[in-house]
Scaffold this motif. Structure first.
Motif, short mmCIF file in Angstrom:
data_model
loop_
_atom_site.label_atom_id
_atom_site.label_comp_id
_atom_site.label_asym_id
_atom_site.label_seq_id
_atom_site.Cartn_x
_atom_site.Cartn_y
_atom_site.Cartn_z
N GLU A 6 12.15 -15.60 17.00
CA GLU A 6 13.29 -15.72 17.91
C GLU A 6 13.52 -14.42 18.66
OE1 GLU A 6 15.17 -18.26 14.34
OE2 GLU A 6 14.39 -16.22 14.40
N GLY A 8 16.45 -12.74 21.91
CA GLY A 8 17.55 -12.97 22.84
C GLY A 8 18.94 -12.83 22.27
N ARG A 19 20.74 -16.18 26.33
CA ARG A 19 19.66 -17.15 26.24
C ARG A 19 18.76 -16.77 25.08
NH1 ARG A 19 14.37 -18.15 29.96
NH2 ARG A 19 14.26 -20.43 29.89
N ALA A 21 15.36 -17.56 22.71
CA ALA A 21 14.04 -18.16 22.80
C ALA A 21 13.40 -18.14 21.42
CB ALA A 21 13.17 -17.39 23.79
N CYS A 22 12.58 -19.13 21.15
CA CYS A 22 11.86 -19.21 19.87
C CYS A 22 10.44 -19.65 20.15
CB CYS A 22 12.55 -20.19 18.94
SG CYS A 22 11.68 -20.47 17.39
N ALA A 23 9.50 -18.74 19.92
CA ALA A 23 8.09 -19.02 20.19
C ALA A 23 7.36 -19.33 18.89
CB ALA A 23 7.45 -17.82 20.88
N ARG A 71 12.69 -27.04 26.15
CA ARG A 71 11.44 -26.63 25.53
C ARG A 71 10.34 -26.56 26.57
NH1 ARG A 71 10.19 -31.02 21.01
NH2 ARG A 71 8.11 -30.05 20.98
N ASP A 72 9.42 -25.62 26.38
CA ASP A 72 8.22 -25.47 27.20
C ASP A 72 7.05 -25.73 26.26
OD1 ASP A 72 5.97 -24.56 28.56
OD2 ASP A 72 7.09 -23.02 29.63
N THR A 77 7.44 -23.00 23.06
CA THR A 77 8.69 -22.25 23.01
C THR A 77 9.88 -23.17 23.26
OG1 THR A 77 7.61 -20.22 23.73
CG2 THR A 77 10.00 -20.32 24.01
N TYR A 79 14.18 -23.02 23.96
CA TYR A 79 15.23 -22.12 24.46
C TYR A 79 16.61 -22.70 24.14
CZ TYR A 79 11.26 -20.52 27.24
OH TYR A 79 10.03 -20.06 27.65
N GLN A 81 20.20 -22.00 26.01
CA GLN A 81 21.06 -21.33 26.98
C GLN A 81 22.50 -21.51 26.53
OE1 GLN A 81 20.26 -19.50 29.82
NE2 GLN A 81 22.46 -19.03 29.85
N CYS A 95 15.92 -20.87 14.57
CA CYS A 95 15.25 -22.01 15.18
C CYS A 95 14.45 -22.75 14.13
CB CYS A 95 14.37 -21.58 16.34
SG CYS A 95 12.94 -20.61 15.91
#
Length: 120
Positions: A6, A8, A19, A21-23, A71-72, A77, A79, A81, A95
């Protein structure tokens, strides 16, 4: 090995935004549902937002209209927001992902958590 990392988190004033993020990385065959959970001191961990592989979302009542999960899939990843933050949003945010390490073999994975502090 699979890792969720994680980023941000931080400290902001009430009304501001962050924001998260979790990759996900490692030996990943596929990813189903992903989510964000939070735990405030002395309280249980609660779901904040969840997104399915198809993009359907679900939110805790306390964050509806203020938080958005996305999600991407190309970047593995997810997100979160967070707008109009309130002091009661202060917590450790973690996450979650349901990840296949081999075709059809799904397991739950958690990130290490990131602190979000909102001051009034």
């Amino acid at each position: 090995q699979v890792q969720l990392v994680e980023s941000g988190g931080g400290e902001v004033q009430a009304g501001e935004s962050l924001r998260l993020a979790c990759a996900a990385s490692g030996s990943i065959s596929g990813i189903n549902g992903r989510g964000w959970y939070r735990q405030a001191p002395g309280k249980q961990r609660d779901m904040v937002a969840f997104i399915t592989s198809g993009g359907s979302t679900n939110y805790a009542d306390s964050v509806k209209g203020r938080f958005t999960i996305s999600r991407d899939n190309g970047k593995n990843t997810v997100y979160l927001q967070m707008n109009s933050l309130k002091p009661e949003d202060t917590a450790v945010y973690s996450c979650y992902a349901n990840i296949a390490t081999a075709p059809g073999r799904f397991f739950p994975f958690w990130g290490q958590g990131t602190q979000v502090t909102v001051s009034s």
